[in-house]
Design a protein around this motif. Structure first.
Motif, short mmCIF file in Angstrom:
data_model
loop_
_atom_site.label_atom_id
_atom_site.label_comp_id
_atom_site.label_asym_id
_atom_site.label_seq_id
_atom_site.Cartn_x
_atom_site.Cartn_y
_atom_site.Cartn_z
N ASP A 131 24.29 55.99 3.84
CA ASP A 131 24.47 56.77 2.62
C ASP A 131 24.08 55.98 1.38
OD1 ASP A 131 25.26 59.09 3.81
OD2 ASP A 131 27.40 58.87 3.39
N ALA A 132 24.23 54.67 1.44
CA ALA A 132 23.86 53.82 0.30
C ALA A 132 22.36 53.90 0.04
CB ALA A 132 24.28 52.38 0.56
N LEU A 133 21.57 53.92 1.11
CA LEU A 133 20.12 54.03 0.94
C LEU A 133 19.74 55.45 0.50
CD1 LEU A 133 17.35 52.78 1.07
CD2 LEU A 133 17.28 53.27 3.53
N ARG A 134 20.46 56.41 1.01
CA ARG A 134 20.20 57.79 0.61
C ARG A 134 20.51 58.01 -0.87
NH1 ARG A 134 20.41 63.14 0.98
NH2 ARG A 134 19.28 64.13 2.71
N THR A 135 21.51 57.31 -1.37
CA THR A 135 21.83 57.37 -2.79
C THR A 135 20.67 56.84 -3.63
OG1 THR A 135 24.21 57.15 -2.40
CG2 THR A 135 23.41 56.52 -4.58
N CYS A 136 20.00 55.83 -3.14
CA CYS A 136 18.82 55.30 -3.84
C CYS A 136 17.72 56.36 -3.94
CB CYS A 136 18.28 54.06 -3.11
SG CYS A 136 19.40 52.64 -3.13
N VAL A 137 17.55 57.12 -2.87
CA VAL A 137 16.56 58.21 -2.88
C VAL A 137 16.95 59.26 -3.91
CG1 VAL A 137 15.46 60.01 -1.52
CG2 VAL A 137 16.00 57.81 -0.46
N ARG A 138 18.23 59.59 -3.95
CA ARG A 138 18.72 60.58 -4.92
C ARG A 138 18.50 60.09 -6.35
NH1 ARG A 138 24.86 60.60 -5.35
NH2 ARG A 138 24.24 58.82 -6.64
N ASP A 139 18.77 58.81 -6.59
CA ASP A 139 18.59 58.26 -7.93
C ASP A 139 17.11 58.27 -8.33
OD1 ASP A 139 21.29 57.84 -8.06
OD2 ASP A 139 21.19 55.69 -7.61
N LEU A 140 16.25 57.98 -7.38
CA LEU A 140 14.81 58.03 -7.66
C LEU A 140 14.40 59.45 -8.07
CD1 LEU A 140 11.90 57.02 -7.70
CD2 LEU A 140 11.85 57.29 -5.19
N ARG A 141 14.90 60.44 -7.35
CA ARG A 141 14.58 61.83 -7.68
C ARG A 141 15.10 62.20 -9.07
NH1 ARG A 141 10.75 65.28 -6.42
NH2 ARG A 141 10.72 65.52 -8.68
N THR A 142 16.27 61.69 -9.41
CA THR A 142 16.84 61.93 -10.74
C THR A 142 15.93 61.35 -11.82
OG1 THR A 142 19.11 61.91 -9.90
CG2 THR A 142 18.82 61.47 -12.25
N GLY A 143 15.45 60.13 -11.59
CA GLY A 143 14.57 59.50 -12.57
C GLY A 143 13.26 60.23 -12.74
N ILE A 144 12.69 60.69 -11.64
CA ILE A 144 11.43 61.44 -11.69
C ILE A 144 11.60 62.72 -12.49
CG2 ILE A 144 9.79 62.77 -10.30
CD1 ILE A 144 10.11 60.64 -8.11
N ASP A 145 12.67 63.45 -12.20
CA ASP A 145 12.92 64.70 -12.92
C ASP A 145 13.12 64.46 -14.41
OD1 ASP A 145 12.72 66.09 -10.55
OD2 ASP A 145 14.89 66.23 -10.22
N ALA A 146 13.82 63.37 -14.75
CA ALA A 146 14.05 63.04 -16.16
C ALA A 146 12.74 62.70 -16.86
CB ALA A 146 15.02 61.88 -16.28
N LEU A 147 11.87 61.99 -16.16
CA LEU A 147 10.57 61.61 -16.72
C LEU A 147 9.72 62.84 -17.01
CD1 LEU A 147 9.11 58.85 -17.29
CD2 LEU A 147 7.86 59.26 -15.15
#
Length: 209
Positions: A131-147
């Motif tokens: 789940d810790a690695l999956r959280t990293c994927v989620r955070d990456l998606r959050t950053g992309i959407d914000a950009l």
């Protein structure tokens, strides 16, 4: 007791003993086979989880590459060379990261499948690590959407909060190297998965044929 009777009794005893021995051998053999089968399943599951973890890591790394090649942008996009509207800029970024994300998403699905198989065998402990690695994927998606959203409003979202801009850009891009917060989080998550996987690989390593 006559000799024929004695011979008959001995014969019956030998047959009974042979049957008992056969049954014991069969039980021991079945137990060994069951143990080896469990070991093989555990080994294969551990190996598959390791492979999917590294594949996901590599796809995330590619997605976060700070270099955006001209070939990644949609046809007709002129960028700084032309008069690009905020909407066109956002659509262009969405196209670039949309294509990159396809590979992350495919790797994530494989990772999730192997995580589920590992959880069935090893319990919830492995889920907390994956789940810790999956959280990293989620955070990456959050950053992309914000950009992309920031590009759609001509940069106004980031102008109002520079700390937020820094945080989002560090999620999307690995340009700050090993000190990048998301890079650090990913490395830690992967290390925890590796430690768990190696234990199961060592315990279940198949015997040489």
């Amino acid at each position: 007791m006559t000799i024929p009777e004695i011979v008959s009794v001995v014969k019956d005893m030998l047959i009974a003993g042979a049957a008992t021995t056969t049954a014991v051998v069969a039980i021991v053999g079945l137990s060994n086979w069951n143990r080896e089968l469990r070991g093989r399943v555990t080994f294969d599951t551990a190996r598959s989880l390791a492979k999917s973890t590294y594949q996901l890591r590599d796809e995330i790394k590619e997605c976060r590459s700070p270099f955006l090649a001209a070939a990644e942008f949609p046809d007709g996009y002129e960028g700084s060379l032309g008069r690009t509207s905020a909407r066109e800029e956002a659509l262009a970024l969405a196209h670039v990261y949309g294509e990159r994300w396809k590979f992350v998403w495919a790797a994530l699905k494989e990772f999730d499948t192997n995580t589920l198989e590992a959880e069935v065998l090893w319990g919830e402990r492995i889920r907390t690590k994956t789940d810790a690695l999956r959280t990293c994927v989620r955070d990456l998606r959050t950053g992309i959407d914000a950009l992309i959203q920031n590009a759609a409003v001509a940069g106004e979202n980031f102008i109002s909060d520079r700390n937020f801009e820094k945080e989002m850009r560090e999620l999307v891009s690995s340009s700050s190297g090993d000190n990048n917060p998301l890079t650090v989080s990913m490395a830690k998550a992967i290390k925890e998965i590796e430690l768990e996987v190696r234990q199961h690989l060592a315990r279940s390593k198949p015997r040489a044929q």
